[in-house]
Write a protein that holds these residues in place. Structure first.
Motif, mmCIF file in Angstrom:
data_model
loop_
_atom_site.group_PDB
_atom_site.id
_atom_site.type_symbol
_atom_site.label_atom_id
_atom_site.label_comp_id
_atom_site.label_asym_id
_atom_site.label_seq_id
_atom_site.Cartn_x
_atom_site.Cartn_y
_atom_site.Cartn_z
ATOM 1 N N GLY A 1 -11.059 0.877 -8.166
ATOM 2 C CA GLY A 1 -12.104 1.127 -7.175
ATOM 3 C C GLY A 1 -11.958 0.293 -5.911
ATOM 4 O O GLY A 1 -12.934 0.111 -5.176
ATOM 5 N N ASP B 1 0.813 -1.216 0.000
ATOM 6 C CA ASP B 1 0.000 0.000 0.000
ATOM 7 C C ASP B 1 0.851 1.272 0.000
ATOM 8 O O ASP B 1 0.332 2.368 -0.189
ATOM 9 C CB ASP B 1 -0.997 0.012 1.150
ATOM 10 C CG ASP B 1 -0.352 -0.071 2.528
ATOM 11 O OD1 ASP B 1 0.881 -0.156 2.635
ATOM 12 O OD2 ASP B 1 -1.119 -0.054 3.517
ATOM 13 N N TRP C 1 -4.727 -0.361 -7.815
ATOM 14 C CA TRP C 1 -5.847 -0.851 -7.003
ATOM 15 C C TRP C 1 -6.904 0.228 -6.863
ATOM 16 O O TRP C 1 -8.100 -0.045 -7.003
ATOM 17 C CB TRP C 1 -5.362 -1.316 -5.628
ATOM 18 C CG TRP C 1 -4.783 -2.695 -5.668
ATOM 19 C CD1 TRP C 1 -3.465 -3.051 -5.640
ATOM 20 C CD2 TRP C 1 -5.505 -3.926 -5.768
ATOM 21 N NE1 TRP C 1 -3.335 -4.424 -5.723
ATOM 22 C CE2 TRP C 1 -4.578 -4.982 -5.798
ATOM 23 C CE3 TRP C 1 -6.867 -4.240 -5.834
ATOM 24 C CZ2 TRP C 1 -4.941 -6.317 -5.884
ATOM 25 C CZ3 TRP C 1 -7.244 -5.581 -5.917
ATOM 26 C CH2 TRP C 1 -6.278 -6.599 -5.958
ATOM 27 N N HIS C 2 -6.491 1.444 -6.599
ATOM 28 C CA HIS C 2 -7.447 2.533 -6.426
ATOM 29 C C HIS C 2 -8.192 2.831 -7.727
ATOM 30 O O HIS C 2 -9.384 3.124 -7.712
ATOM 31 C CB HIS C 2 -6.747 3.785 -5.879
ATOM 32 C CG HIS C 2 -6.213 3.566 -4.496
ATOM 33 N ND1 HIS C 2 -5.075 4.181 -4.041
ATOM 34 C CD2 HIS C 2 -6.637 2.793 -3.470
ATOM 35 C CE1 HIS C 2 -4.839 3.797 -2.800
ATOM 36 N NE2 HIS C 2 -5.772 2.945 -2.436
ATOM 37 N N ALA C 3 -7.491 2.755 -8.866
ATOM 38 C CA ALA C 3 -8.129 2.970 -10.168
ATOM 39 C C ALA C 3 -9.202 1.899 -10.440
ATOM 40 O O ALA C 3 -10.177 2.146 -11.159
ATOM 41 C CB ALA C 3 -7.087 2.973 -11.289
ATOM 42 N N LYS D 1 3.519 3.239 -4.773
ATOM 43 C CA LYS D 1 2.601 4.085 -5.542
ATOM 44 C C LYS D 1 2.062 3.381 -6.784
ATOM 45 O O LYS D 1 0.861 3.419 -7.052
ATOM 46 C CB LYS D 1 3.280 5.397 -5.907
ATOM 47 C CG LYS D 1 2.352 6.382 -6.602
ATOM 48 C CD LYS D 1 2.985 7.737 -6.743
ATOM 49 C CE LYS D 1 2.202 8.729 -7.539
ATOM 50 N NZ LYS D 1 0.818 8.530 -7.779
ATOM 51 N N GLU E 1 -9.321 -1.071 -2.432
ATOM 52 C CA GLU E 1 -8.189 -0.825 -1.549
ATOM 53 C C GLU E 1 -7.139 -1.899 -1.795
ATOM 54 O O GLU E 1 -7.450 -3.008 -2.251
ATOM 55 C CB GLU E 1 -8.635 -0.857 -0.082
ATOM 56 C CG GLU E 1 -9.539 0.311 0.298
ATOM 57 C CD GLU E 1 -8.861 1.664 0.118
ATOM 58 O OE1 GLU E 1 -7.690 1.812 0.528
ATOM 59 O OE2 GLU E 1 -9.506 2.570 -0.432
ATOM 60 N N VAL E 2 -5.893 -1.619 -1.486
ATOM 61 C CA VAL E 2 -4.802 -2.580 -1.646
ATOM 62 C C VAL E 2 -5.015 -3.713 -0.628
ATOM 63 O O VAL E 2 -5.130 -3.447 0.566
ATOM 64 C CB VAL E 2 -3.434 -1.916 -1.419
ATOM 65 C CG1 VAL E 2 -2.305 -2.918 -1.591
ATOM 66 C CG2 VAL E 2 -3.241 -0.731 -2.371
ATOM 67 N N ALA F 1 -0.475 0.753 -5.521
ATOM 68 C CA ALA F 1 -1.647 1.375 -4.886
ATOM 69 C C ALA F 1 -2.509 2.110 -5.908
ATOM 70 O O ALA F 1 -3.752 2.020 -5.870
ATOM 71 C CB ALA F 1 -1.203 2.319 -3.779
ATOM 72 N N ASP F 2 -1.884 2.836 -6.831
ATOM 73 C CA ASP F 2 -2.647 3.567 -7.855
ATOM 74 C C ASP F 2 -3.503 2.631 -8.695
ATOM 75 O O ASP F 2 -4.645 2.947 -9.033
ATOM 76 C CB ASP F 2 -1.703 4.359 -8.769
ATOM 77 C CG ASP F 2 -1.110 5.589 -8.090
ATOM 78 O OD1 ASP F 2 -1.547 5.941 -6.968
ATOM 79 O OD2 ASP F 2 -0.186 6.187 -8.695
#
Length: 148
Positions: A143, A130, A139-141, A133, A145-146, A136-137
């Motif tokens: 939708g 997490d 996973w967030h893209a 970057k 969480e890591v 994490a980016d």
């Protein structure tokens, strides 16, 4: 001895097992067959009596040599273990257990192929997923969480 049961399975969840780990011994195998079968520098196994493992859903099997075969999931590719053809024992991959934190290796097998530089990596820098970057980016893209 008291029975202690642990569960595990493949990444996608198609193959599941329960195992009595009260007589389990964890070890690292460095032989070239295990390196190639797992894609790693060693395979981390938990050695159990054959009768200690109950498959909730059956794995696929690969005859990896004339003397042994390996259970795996054909859907997600997770390597799940190793078993000699004589059926006297079953080795499950440490990483396939739902909670592998209690296993501590007691030996190295296949020592002829050890990659010494990979044995003690405690001095290397560490970074959580997490905190990475690029990971994490993504996973967030998506939708999400890591995951841990």
């Amino acid at each position: 001895m008291t029975e202690k049961t642990s569960s595990g399975g493949c990444q996608c969840g198609r193959v599941r097992y329960h195992a009595d780990v009260s007589k389990a011994e964890a070890y690292l195998c460095h032989c070239r067959m295990c390196q190639k079968a797992t894609g790693g520098v060693a395979a981390a196994f938990v050695q159990l009596p054959f009768e200690a493992v109950a498959w909730e859903s059956e794995p696929d099997w690969y005859a990896s040599s004339p003397i042994a075969r390996r259970p795996f999931c054909s859907r997600c590719g997770t390597p799940l273990g190793f078993m000699f053809n004589d059926g006297t024992g079953m080795d499950l991959t440490v990483g396939s257990f739902d909670d592998p934190s209690g296993f501590v290796p007691v030996a190295h097998a296949g020592a002829e192929s050890i990659h010494e530089a990979w044995l003690d990596t405690s001095a290397l820098p560490r970074q959580r997923s997490d905190e990475t970057k690029s990971v994490a980016d993504r996973w967030h893209a998506a939708g999400l969480e890591v995951p841990e």
